[in-house]
Design a protein around this motif. Structure first.
Motif, PDB file in Angstrom:
ATOM      1  N   GLY A   9       0.637  -1.769  -0.330  1.00  0.00           N
ATOM      2  CA  GLY A   9       0.374   0.366  -0.037  1.00  0.00           C
ATOM      3  C   GLY A   9       0.808   1.071   0.031  1.00  0.00           C
ATOM      4  N   ARG A  10       2.247   1.055  -0.131  1.00  0.00           N
ATOM      5  CA  ARG A  10       2.659   2.314  -0.218  1.00  0.00           C
ATOM      6  C   ARG A  10       3.516   1.909  -1.715  1.00  0.00           C
ATOM      7  NH1 ARG A  10       5.319   2.820   4.987  1.00  0.00           N
ATOM      8  NH2 ARG A  10       4.751   2.062   6.304  1.00  0.00           N
ATOM      9  N   ARG A  11       3.816   3.767  -1.197  1.00  0.00           N
ATOM     10  CA  ARG A  11       4.648   4.209  -2.596  1.00  0.00           C
ATOM     11  C   ARG A  11       6.542   3.788  -2.676  1.00  0.00           C
ATOM     12  NH1 ARG A  11       3.003   5.460  -7.554  1.00  0.00           N
ATOM     13  NH2 ARG A  11       4.388   6.651  -9.227  1.00  0.00           N
ATOM     14  N   ALA A  12       6.109   3.113  -3.292  1.00  0.00           N
ATOM     15  CA  ALA A  12       8.052   2.713  -3.282  1.00  0.00           C
ATOM     16  C   ALA A  12       8.457   2.606  -3.893  1.00  0.00           C
ATOM     17  CB  ALA A  12       7.998   1.085  -3.425  1.00  0.00           C
ATOM     18  N   GLY A  13       9.624   3.263  -3.749  1.00  0.00           N
ATOM     19  CA  GLY A  13      11.325   3.375  -4.888  1.00  0.00           C
ATOM     20  C   GLY A  13      11.787   2.320  -5.039  1.00  0.00           C
ATOM     21  N   ILE A  14      12.677   1.808  -6.915  1.00  0.00           N
ATOM     22  CA  ILE A  14      12.952   0.664  -6.682  1.00  0.00           C
ATOM     23  C   ILE A  14      14.510   1.833  -7.686  1.00  0.00           C
ATOM     24  CG2 ILE A  14      14.044  -1.159  -7.435  1.00  0.00           C
ATOM     25  CD1 ILE A  14      11.136  -1.670  -7.270  1.00  0.00           C
ATOM     26  N   VAL A  15      15.975   0.783  -7.030  1.00  0.00           N
ATOM     27  CA  VAL A  15      16.718   2.240  -7.352  1.00  0.00           C
ATOM     28  C   VAL A  15      17.867   0.263  -8.509  1.00  0.00           C
ATOM     29  CG1 VAL A  15      19.500   3.076  -7.495  1.00  0.00           C
ATOM     30  CG2 VAL A  15      17.211   4.419  -5.925  1.00  0.00           C
ATOM     31  N   LEU A  16      18.132   0.980  -9.233  1.00  0.00           N
ATOM     32  CA  LEU A  16      18.753  -0.317 -10.054  1.00  0.00           C
ATOM     33  C   LEU A  16      20.251  -0.099 -10.589  1.00  0.00           C
ATOM     34  CD1 LEU A  16      15.328  -1.768 -12.614  1.00  0.00           C
ATOM     35  CD2 LEU A  16      16.040  -2.398  -9.952  1.00  0.00           C
ATOM     36  N   SER A  17      20.939  -0.945  -9.546  1.00  0.00           N
ATOM     37  CA  SER A  17      22.484  -0.037 -10.661  1.00  0.00           C
ATOM     38  C   SER A  17      23.127  -0.769 -11.170  1.00  0.00           C
ATOM     39  CB  SER A  17      23.551  -1.271  -8.954  1.00  0.00           C
ATOM     40  OG  SER A  17      24.402  -1.118  -9.478  1.00  0.00           O
ATOM     41  N   GLY A  18      23.718  -0.628 -12.522  1.00  0.00           N
ATOM     42  CA  GLY A  18      25.071  -0.664 -13.165  1.00  0.00           C
ATOM     43  C   GLY A  18      25.706  -2.074 -12.862  1.00  0.00           C
ATOM     44  N   GLY A  19      25.927  -2.859 -13.865  1.00  0.00           N
ATOM     45  CA  GLY A  19      26.761  -4.251 -13.461  1.00  0.00           C
ATOM     46  C   GLY A  19      27.134  -4.734 -14.588  1.00  0.00           C
ATOM     47  N   GLY A  20      26.388  -4.149 -15.686  1.00  0.00           N
ATOM     48  CA  GLY A  20      26.141  -5.341 -16.743  1.00  0.00           C
ATOM     49  C   GLY A  20      25.089  -6.587 -17.304  1.00  0.00           C
ATOM     50  N   ALA A  21      26.062  -7.601 -17.365  1.00  0.00           N
ATOM     51  CA  ALA A  21      25.319  -8.606 -17.540  1.00  0.00           C
ATOM     52  C   ALA A  21      24.422  -9.179 -15.857  1.00  0.00           C
ATOM     53  CB  ALA A  21      26.093 -10.202 -17.938  1.00  0.00           C
ATOM     54  N   LYS A  22      25.295  -9.168 -14.843  1.00  0.00           N
ATOM     55  CA  LYS A  22      24.441  -8.963 -13.637  1.00  0.00           C
ATOM     56  C   LYS A  22      23.238  -8.708 -13.527  1.00  0.00           C
ATOM     57  CE  LYS A  22      28.102  -7.096 -11.966  1.00  0.00           C
ATOM     58  NZ  LYS A  22      28.742  -7.078 -12.798  1.00  0.00           N
ATOM     59  N   GLY A  23      22.688  -7.766 -14.589  1.00  0.00           N
ATOM     60  CA  GLY A  23      21.845  -7.165 -14.414  1.00  0.00           C
ATOM     61  C   GLY A  23      20.217  -8.135 -14.232  1.00  0.00           C
ATOM     62  N   ALA A  24      20.705  -9.467 -15.087  1.00  0.00           N
ATOM     63  CA  ALA A  24      19.826 -10.475 -14.973  1.00  0.00           C
ATOM     64  C   ALA A  24      18.938 -10.324 -13.420  1.00  0.00           C
ATOM     65  CB  ALA A  24      20.322 -12.199 -15.407  1.00  0.00           C
ATOM     66  N   GLY A  47      17.688   3.853 -12.621  1.00  0.00           N
ATOM     67  CA  GLY A  47      18.522   3.007 -13.284  1.00  0.00           C
ATOM     68  C   GLY A  47      19.448   3.622 -13.897  1.00  0.00           C
ATOM     69  N   THR A  48      20.615   3.357 -13.421  1.00  0.00           N
ATOM     70  CA  THR A  48      21.967   3.210 -14.597  1.00  0.00           C
ATOM     71  C   THR A  48      22.894   2.152 -15.477  1.00  0.00           C
ATOM     72  OG1 THR A  48      22.380   5.117 -13.191  1.00  0.00           O
ATOM     73  CG2 THR A  48      24.640   3.874 -14.221  1.00  0.00           C
ATOM     74  N   SER A  49      22.599   2.175 -16.686  1.00  0.00           N
ATOM     75  CA  SER A  49      23.071   1.207 -17.629  1.00  0.00           C
ATOM     76  C   SER A  49      22.183   0.012 -17.355  1.00  0.00           C
ATOM     77  CB  SER A  49      25.325   0.876 -16.754  1.00  0.00           C
ATOM     78  OG  SER A  49      25.480   0.403 -17.312  1.00  0.00           O
ATOM     79  N   ILE A  50      22.335  -1.035 -17.161  1.00  0.00           N
ATOM     80  CA  ILE A  50      21.802  -1.947 -17.275  1.00  0.00           C
ATOM     81  C   ILE A  50      20.434  -1.988 -16.502  1.00  0.00           C
ATOM     82  CG2 ILE A  50      22.942  -4.004 -15.711  1.00  0.00           C
ATOM     83  CD1 ILE A  50      21.651  -4.623 -18.673  1.00  0.00           C
ATOM     84  N   GLY A  51      20.806  -1.068 -15.532  1.00  0.00           N
ATOM     85  CA  GLY A  51      19.617  -0.870 -14.756  1.00  0.00           C
ATOM     86  C   GLY A  51      18.419  -0.381 -15.508  1.00  0.00           C
ATOM     87  N   ALA A  52      19.644   0.983 -15.686  1.00  0.00           N
ATOM     88  CA  ALA A  52      18.299   1.412 -16.600  1.00  0.00           C
ATOM     89  C   ALA A  52      16.810   1.269 -17.769  1.00  0.00           C
ATOM     90  CB  ALA A  52      19.090   2.761 -17.272  1.00  0.00           C
ATOM     91  N   LEU A  53      18.134   0.329 -18.769  1.00  0.00           N
ATOM     92  CA  LEU A  53      17.580  -0.569 -19.467  1.00  0.00           C
ATOM     93  C   LEU A  53      16.695  -1.527 -18.975  1.00  0.00           C
ATOM     94  CD1 LEU A  53      20.563  -1.349 -21.468  1.00  0.00           C
ATOM     95  CD2 LEU A  53      18.903  -0.168 -22.142  1.00  0.00           C
ATOM     96  N   ASN A  54      16.623  -2.209 -17.884  1.00  0.00           N
ATOM     97  CA  ASN A  54      16.247  -3.095 -17.403  1.00  0.00           C
ATOM     98  C   ASN A  54      14.704  -1.987 -16.241  1.00  0.00           C
ATOM     99  OD1 ASN A  54      17.152  -5.603 -17.995  1.00  0.00           O
ATOM    100  ND2 ASN A  54      18.397  -5.573 -15.103  1.00  0.00           N
TER     101      ASN A  54
END
Length: 262
Positions: A9-24, A47-54
């Motif tokens: 029930g909350r407005r949640a934020g998610i930050v996705l780090s960069g890291g190439g294939a580790k984005g899986a 997000g940044t890098s693969i995190g931005a794409l994801n």
């Protein structure tokens, strides 16, 4: 099973780090959160890098498209065994076509989940942050591509008179005052999102919790390294590696929230 009361029930934020294939690993994270009842409509993503794409793929298209991205990255970046050591040859036209297929105009234009991505500006030598919502679909695709544009593999992406590369990597020749941002938590400084979940892709990464004040920070950190040696698996988009990383992200996310509920 309901998601932890930290998110329900909350407005949640998610930050996705960069890291190439580790984005899986982040695919598995989202899979676990969805099974626990995550409400996509209540999210804000950065997000940044693969995190931005994801981030943009998850917001506009969902987990299936994230898996398609891994397959396309494998096609672009994993060389034929007979040509090990050769720099990947990436056609700009082919990348543009693939990006249109992964991020269709119709889905990007109607996406209502806030997404902010970070790219490194070559002129200012500083990270810049772009809220994608409301931008033309072509610009959204261009900016996530810029955020993931690894120096030395692809040329900088021109955008509005400046040139951008991977938001989390300083290019060769950068000055001592240059700054990159692999984990863009700061974009939530003025957001109402609470809590904010950070997805790390290395065990050593960390953020400054003061960036979000008194709000709750939830940190999803790999329980063991996601690659055999630092940077050794950055471009390993092989089927086996991607599958293993997704399963680890799934299992470790479940364990994290089990501990938080306890």
């Amino acid at each position: 099973m309901a998601v932890s009361t930290l998110l329900r029930g909350r407005r949640a934020g998610i930050v996705l780090s960069g890291g190439g294939a580790k984005g899986a690993y982040q695919i598995g994270m989202f899979r676990a959160l969805e099974e626990m009842g995550l409400d996509q409509a209540q999210l804000e993503l950065s997000g940044t890098s693969i995190g931005a794409l994801n981030a943009l793929l998850y917001a506009a298209c969902g987990i299936g498209a994230m898996r398609e991205l891994m397959a396309e990255m494998r096609r672009f970046l994993c060389p034929d065994p007979q040509h090990r050591g050769r720099k990947p040859e990436i056609s700009a036209d082919e990348v543009a076509r693939t990006m249109r297929e992964l991020y269709p105009d119709s889905l990007l234009e109607k996406n209502t989940v806030p997404v902010t991505v970070c790219a490194y500006c070559r002129e200012t030598e500083q990270p810049e942050y772009f809220r994608l919502n409301g931008l033309p679909a072509g610009e959204q695709r261009l900016l996530v591509l810029a955020s993931a544009c690894i120096p030395g593999i692809a040329d900088p992406i021109p955008y509005r008179g400046r040139h951008y590369t991977d938001g989390g990597i300083l290019p060769l020749g950068a000055s001592k005052t240059a700054v990159a941002d692999k984990i863009p938590l700061g974009v939530f400084r003025k957001s109402l999102a609470d809590p904010v979940l950070v997805s790390y892709l290395t065990m050593e990464d960390q953020v400054d919790p003061r960036l979000i004040g008194s709000r709750r920070l939830i940190e999803l950190r790999p329980e063991a390294p996601l690659e055999k040696a630092p940077h050794a698996g950055t471009l390993d988009f092989s089927v086996e590696n991607v599958r293993n990383l997704e399963e680890r992200g799934y299992a470790e996310t479940r364990r994290l929230f089990a501990r938080l509920r306890g």
